[in-house]
Design a protein around this motif. Structure first.
Motif, PDB file in Angstrom:
ATOM      1  N   PRO A 155      18.688  -2.178  13.331  1.00 30.79           N
ATOM      2  CA  PRO A 155      18.823  -3.633  13.385  1.00 30.79           C
ATOM      3  C   PRO A 155      17.497  -4.287  13.763  1.00 30.79           C
ATOM      4  O   PRO A 155      16.701  -3.726  14.517  1.00 30.79           O
ATOM      5  N   GLY A 156      17.265  -5.487  13.258  1.00 28.63           N
ATOM      6  CA  GLY A 156      15.955  -6.122  13.428  1.00 28.63           C
ATOM      7  C   GLY A 156      15.809  -7.027  14.617  1.00 28.63           C
ATOM      8  O   GLY A 156      14.701  -7.520  14.883  1.00 28.63           O
ATOM      9  N   LEU A 179       0.812  -1.211   0.000  1.00 27.62           N
ATOM     10  CA  LEU A 179       0.000   0.000   0.000  1.00 27.62           C
ATOM     11  C   LEU A 179       0.846   1.262   0.000  1.00 27.62           C
ATOM     12  O   LEU A 179       0.419   2.292  -0.491  1.00 27.62           O
ATOM     13  N   GLY A 180       2.036   1.193   0.589  1.00 30.05           N
ATOM     14  CA  GLY A 180       2.883   2.374   0.679  1.00 30.05           C
ATOM     15  C   GLY A 180       3.756   2.318   1.913  1.00 30.05           C
ATOM     16  O   GLY A 180       4.787   1.670   1.937  1.00 30.05           O
ATOM     17  N   GLY A 181       3.319   3.002   2.970  1.00 31.13           N
ATOM     18  CA  GLY A 181       4.085   3.000   4.205  1.00 31.13           C
ATOM     19  C   GLY A 181       5.268   3.935   4.161  1.00 31.13           C
ATOM     20  O   GLY A 181       5.376   4.812   3.300  1.00 31.13           O
ATOM     21  N   SER A 182       6.212   3.706   5.087  1.00 29.19           N
ATOM     22  CA  SER A 182       7.377   4.588   5.156  1.00 29.19           C
ATOM     23  C   SER A 182       8.673   3.831   5.389  1.00 29.19           C
ATOM     24  O   SER A 182       9.682   4.435   5.742  1.00 29.19           O
ATOM     25  N   SER A 183       8.674   2.502   5.203  1.00 27.89           N
ATOM     26  CA  SER A 183       9.888   1.735   5.451  1.00 27.89           C
ATOM     27  C   SER A 183       9.868   0.441   4.662  1.00 27.89           C
ATOM     28  O   SER A 183       8.817  -0.001   4.173  1.00 27.89           O
ATOM     29  N   LEU A 184      11.040  -0.170   4.557  1.00 27.31           N
ATOM     30  CA  LEU A 184      11.206  -1.492   3.956  1.00 27.31           C
ATOM     31  C   LEU A 184      11.897  -2.397   4.970  1.00 27.31           C
ATOM     32  O   LEU A 184      12.812  -1.964   5.685  1.00 27.31           O
ATOM     33  N   TRP A 185      11.459  -3.647   5.030  1.00 31.77           N
ATOM     34  CA  TRP A 185      12.061  -4.654   5.913  1.00 31.77           C
ATOM     35  C   TRP A 185      13.092  -5.415   5.095  1.00 31.77           C
ATOM     36  O   TRP A 185      12.772  -5.982   4.060  1.00 31.77           O
ATOM     37  N   MET A 186      14.340  -5.395   5.544  1.00 30.56           N
ATOM     38  CA  MET A 186      15.457  -5.882   4.753  1.00 30.56           C
ATOM     39  C   MET A 186      16.084  -7.122   5.396  1.00 30.56           C
ATOM     40  O   MET A 186      16.014  -7.322   6.607  1.00 30.56           O
ATOM     41  N   ALA A 187      16.730  -7.922   4.560  1.00 32.96           N
ATOM     42  CA  ALA A 187      17.475  -9.088   5.029  1.00 32.96           C
ATOM     43  C   ALA A 187      18.882  -9.041   4.454  1.00 32.96           C
ATOM     44  O   ALA A 187      19.069  -9.037   3.230  1.00 32.96           O
ATOM     45  N   ALA A 188      19.860  -8.998   5.333  1.00 30.86           N
ATOM     46  CA  ALA A 188      21.253  -9.108   4.911  1.00 30.86           C
ATOM     47  C   ALA A 188      21.595 -10.594   4.774  1.00 30.86           C
ATOM     48  O   ALA A 188      20.826 -11.459   5.197  1.00 30.86           O
ATOM     49  N   PRO A 189      22.725 -10.945   4.190  1.00 32.13           N
ATOM     50  CA  PRO A 189      23.143 -12.355   4.175  1.00 32.13           C
ATOM     51  C   PRO A 189      23.191 -12.907   5.603  1.00 32.13           C
ATOM     52  O   PRO A 189      23.473 -12.164   6.551  1.00 32.13           O
ATOM     53  N   PRO A 190      22.902 -14.199   5.787  1.00 24.79           N
ATOM     54  CA  PRO A 190      22.788 -14.773   7.143  1.00 24.79           C
ATOM     55  C   PRO A 190      24.006 -14.566   8.033  1.00 24.79           C
ATOM     56  O   PRO A 190      23.868 -14.523   9.257  1.00 24.79           O
ATOM     57  N   HIS A 191      25.201 -14.446   7.449  1.00 19.19           N
ATOM     58  CA  HIS A 191      26.398 -14.300   8.272  1.00 19.19           C
ATOM     59  C   HIS A 191      26.592 -12.872   8.789  1.00 19.19           C
ATOM     60  O   HIS A 191      27.499 -12.629   9.595  1.00 19.19           O
ATOM     61  N   VAL A 192      25.751 -11.928   8.353  1.00 20.07           N
ATOM     62  CA  VAL A 192      25.916 -10.525   8.742  1.00 20.07           C
ATOM     63  C   VAL A 192      25.124 -10.238  10.011  1.00 20.07           C
ATOM     64  O   VAL A 192      23.918 -10.485  10.074  1.00 20.07           O
ATOM     65  N   ASP A 193      25.799  -9.745  11.034  1.00 21.48           N
ATOM     66  CA  ASP A 193      25.141  -9.295  12.260  1.00 21.48           C
ATOM     67  C   ASP A 193      24.807  -7.816  12.081  1.00 21.48           C
ATOM     68  O   ASP A 193      25.700  -6.971  12.034  1.00 21.48           O
ATOM     69  N   THR A 194      23.508  -7.483  11.983  1.00 23.20           N
ATOM     70  CA  THR A 194      23.143  -6.097  11.683  1.00 23.20           C
ATOM     71  C   THR A 194      23.356  -5.158  12.865  1.00 23.20           C
ATOM     72  O   THR A 194      23.383  -3.945  12.670  1.00 23.20           O
ATOM     73  N   GLU A 195      23.483  -5.689  14.084  1.00 21.33           N
ATOM     74  CA  GLU A 195      23.878  -4.821  15.203  1.00 21.33           C
ATOM     75  C   GLU A 195      25.291  -4.289  14.953  1.00 21.33           C
ATOM     76  O   GLU A 195      25.560  -3.095  15.110  1.00 21.33           O
ATOM     77  N   ASP A 196      26.180  -5.192  14.568  1.00 24.97           N
ATOM     78  CA  ASP A 196      27.554  -4.795  14.223  1.00 24.97           C
ATOM     79  C   ASP A 196      27.551  -3.914  12.980  1.00 24.97           C
ATOM     80  O   ASP A 196      28.266  -2.898  12.913  1.00 24.97           O
ATOM     81  N   LEU A 197      26.723  -4.289  11.993  1.00 25.93           N
ATOM     82  CA  LEU A 197      26.639  -3.497  10.768  1.00 25.93           C
ATOM     83  C   LEU A 197      26.212  -2.066  11.076  1.00 25.93           C
ATOM     84  O   LEU A 197      26.771  -1.100  10.519  1.00 25.93           O
ATOM     85  N   ALA A 198      25.225  -1.911  11.946  1.00 25.69           N
ATOM     86  CA  ALA A 198      24.733  -0.574  12.285  1.00 25.69           C
ATOM     87  C   ALA A 198      25.821   0.267  12.935  1.00 25.69           C
ATOM     88  O   ALA A 198      25.945   1.467  12.654  1.00 25.69           O
ATOM     89  N   LEU A 199      26.628  -0.341  13.800  1.00 27.01           N
ATOM     90  CA  LEU A 199      27.712   0.397  14.445  1.00 27.01           C
ATOM     91  C   LEU A 199      28.753   0.830  13.421  1.00 27.01           C
ATOM     92  O   LEU A 199      29.267   1.946  13.475  1.00 27.01           O
ATOM     93  N   ARG A 200      29.076  -0.042  12.477  1.00 28.46           N
ATOM     94  CA  ARG A 200      30.052   0.320  11.447  1.00 28.46           C
ATOM     95  C   ARG A 200      29.524   1.458  10.567  1.00 28.46           C
ATOM     96  O   ARG A 200      30.270   2.373  10.205  1.00 28.46           O
ATOM     97  N   LEU A 201      28.242   1.368  10.229  1.00 33.65           N
ATOM     98  CA  LEU A 201      27.670   2.379   9.347  1.00 33.65           C
ATOM     99  C   LEU A 201      27.570   3.745  10.020  1.00 33.65           C
ATOM    100  O   LEU A 201      27.616   4.774   9.340  1.00 33.65           O
ATOM    101  N   ARG A 202      27.398   3.772  11.330  1.00 34.83           N
ATOM    102  CA  ARG A 202      27.362   5.075  12.013  1.00 34.83           C
ATOM    103  C   ARG A 202      28.621   5.876  11.731  1.00 34.83           C
ATOM    104  O   ARG A 202      28.574   7.099  11.604  1.00 34.83           O
ATOM    105  N   GLY A 203      29.737   5.182  11.692  1.00 38.16           N
ATOM    106  CA  GLY A 203      30.994   5.866  11.393  1.00 38.16           C
ATOM    107  C   GLY A 203      31.043   6.438   9.999  1.00 38.16           C
ATOM    108  O   GLY A 203      31.885   7.293   9.711  1.00 38.16           O
ATOM    109  N   GLU A 204      30.140   5.978   9.125  1.00 38.01           N
ATOM    110  CA  GLU A 204      30.059   6.504   7.765  1.00 38.01           C
ATOM    111  C   GLU A 204      28.875   7.444   7.592  1.00 38.01           C
ATOM    112  O   GLU A 204      28.522   7.800   6.463  1.00 38.01           O
ATOM    113  N   GLY A 205      28.245   7.826   8.709  1.00 38.41           N
ATOM    114  CA  GLY A 205      27.130   8.765   8.642  1.00 38.41           C
ATOM    115  C   GLY A 205      25.799   8.146   8.289  1.00 38.41           C
ATOM    116  O   GLY A 205      24.848   8.868   7.968  1.00 38.41           O
TER     117      GLY A 205
END
Length: 486
Positions: free
Chosen positions: A445-446, A414-440
């Protein structure tokens, strides 16, 4: 004693006019005791020269301070701290305290939880904020909101501003909800079937407290709204989960013996799945056959810019089994904290009594301001503007996601304001989020949306409500690069 102009400076981060900033500085100095009674303020000319501002600005600030009894004017002698100026009470220097309480023995329940969707307080300073539920000030109608707030503060609405409603709500707001908001979802309700709340989360808490308790069984979606998990934990009821798929909650998966099922049929949290009509009817058929209730959280239904919204579950309920939760916090701004419950009169009567014990009622002037904003058509204009912007941003985001080979796990048709994403199974998105903060880059994380002990670590949510369309491609590219480096 004369107060030197050197004690005054301008703060670039101050939110207000120069006059208000100067008033604040003087008032703070008086209240803190730094400016003693009888002390003479710098002349308007000297202070204006020191700060590099207009002399009339200083004069207007001093005049306002005189009116509020912080200062007094003495003819040609200047301005002095008033003898009757407000002062903070003086209690002397208190001895240092040491906490010797065994809080583990005195705290009867733990309300802090282990998993939260964390967002930095300075999220606006990040160039790529893919975070959910915040207001984009570029889209908000500041001018008309301010005008409605001024109307609500006027003499004609003095009672709405000042009176204790006890357990009532603003008649104008309730009328608009009944005649405008609910019919858009196919719902008809009388005023005695509507209760204004402090947002949807408050509505869910009230519903859980009225309907649940020891010996009762609640069912909720998994993955689902993290705060609902915490709310149901406070009810002392037996809480079970039911899985969701690409079409939302599965009615056949609802366990036997349920008393209340909590669902987000129009926009599942966090997967954004929409429950089709046949599932909604099967859920209601089971509710009637097994005598359970359904609490429908209908958040974000306004953001249906791709296809018309599906009728609310409450709109096809013929037995009064659905309790409907609506909110203005997502569509106006989250700091508003205003929502509503719709249900049968006996339920609303108990919900109203519980609310009165806790907070009496949401602030009257906030209710009246929202009533004006809705009734004057500003709300619908805002929704159209937001929907248009979100549709453009979503198109850009999906194009960038496809170009970089990222995986979408769930999207609202219908629309909304977000997308629910899946990284490869070996990726920890908590760690990913911390790394990305350093890149702005900010992502969500889900893990917090899942049950403790069974939390897949590779899901994450990307919202496009707070990021500009121009920034989306570069932000997605940085996310893809960070995932590739795992």
């Amino acid at each position: 004693m004369a107060i030197s102009e050197e004690l005054f400076f301008l703060d670039p981060s101050f939110e207000g006019t120069l006059q208000k900033q100067l008033q604040h500085a003087v008032a703070e100095g008086v209240l803190s005791g730094r400016f003693p009674v009888g002390a003479r303020l710098p002349s308007s000319r000297r202070l204006a020269q020191h700060l590099g501002i207009s002399r009339i600005t200083v004069t207007l600030a001093y005049t306002e301070l005189v009116a509020n009894d912080y200062l007094t004017a003495r003819g040609r002698s200047g301005y002095f701290v008033s003898e009757t100026a407000p002062r903070l009470p003086e209690f002397g220097d208190a001895p240092p305290a040491e906490d010797r309480v065994d809080w583990g023995r005195h705290l009867v329940a733990g309300h802090s939880r282990d998993a939260r969707v964390a967002r930095p307080a300075d999220w606006r300073s990040y160039p790529f904020p893919f975070i959910y539920g915040q207001t984009d000030k570029r889209l908000f109608d500041h001018a008309n909101w301010r005008q409605c707030a001024l109307m609500a503060l006027g003499q004609r609405d003095f009672s709405a501003l000042t009176e204790d409603y006890y357990d009532r709500d603003d008649d104008r707001l309730v009328e608009f909800i009944a005649r405008h908001s609910l019919p858009r979802r196919g719902i008809r309700a009388r005023p005695e079937e509507i209760l204004v709340t402090l947002g949807a989360q408050n509505a869910l808490w009230i519903a859980s407290q009225v309907l649940l308790g020891p010996g009762r069984r609640a069912v909720r979606e998994s993955p689902g709204y993290p705060q609902l998990r915490d709310i149901l934990g406070e009810s002392r009821a037996d809480v079970l989960t039911v899985p969701v798929d690409g079409r939302g909650l599965i009615p056949e998966a609802v366990p036997a013996g349920a008393d209340v099922v909590f669902a987000t049929p129009s926009h599942q949290c966090p997967t954004a799945a929409t429950m089709p009509m046949e599932r909604r009817r099967r859920l209601l058929e089971r509710a009637a056959a097994e005598d359970f209730l359904v609490v429908e959280d209908d958040y974000e239904f306004e953001m249906s810019f791709l296809t018309p919204p599906t009728p609310a579950l409450k709109s096809i309920d013929r037995d009064g089994r659905v309790i409907y939760v609506g909110s203005f916090s997502k569509s106006l701004f989250p700091g508003l904290r205003l929502g509503y419950l719709v249900g049968s009169a006996p339920f609303i009567r108990e919900a109203r009594a519980l609310r009165a014990l806790m907070l009496r009622h949401p602030p009257g002037h906030i209710q009246r301001t929202v009533a004006y904003f809705l009734s004057l058509g500003h709300y619908d204009a805002l929704i159209r503007r937001m929907s248009g912007a979100f549709q453009q941003r979503r198109a850009v985001m999906e194009e960038a996601i496809a170009a970089h080979g990222l995986q979408v796990a769930g999207r609202d048709a219908l629309g909304g304001s977000s997308l629910w994403m899946a990284a490869p199974p070996h990726v920890d998105t908590e760690d990913l989020a911390l790394r990305l903060r350093g890149e702005g880059v900010l992502i969500e994380p889900g893990a917090a949306f899942f049950e403790p002990g069974a939390r897949p670590g590779h899901f994450y949510r990307l919202a496009y409500s707070s990021i500009s369309r121009a920034a989306i491609p570069e932000g997605i590219a940085r996310i893809a690069g960070a995932i590739a480096r795992f």
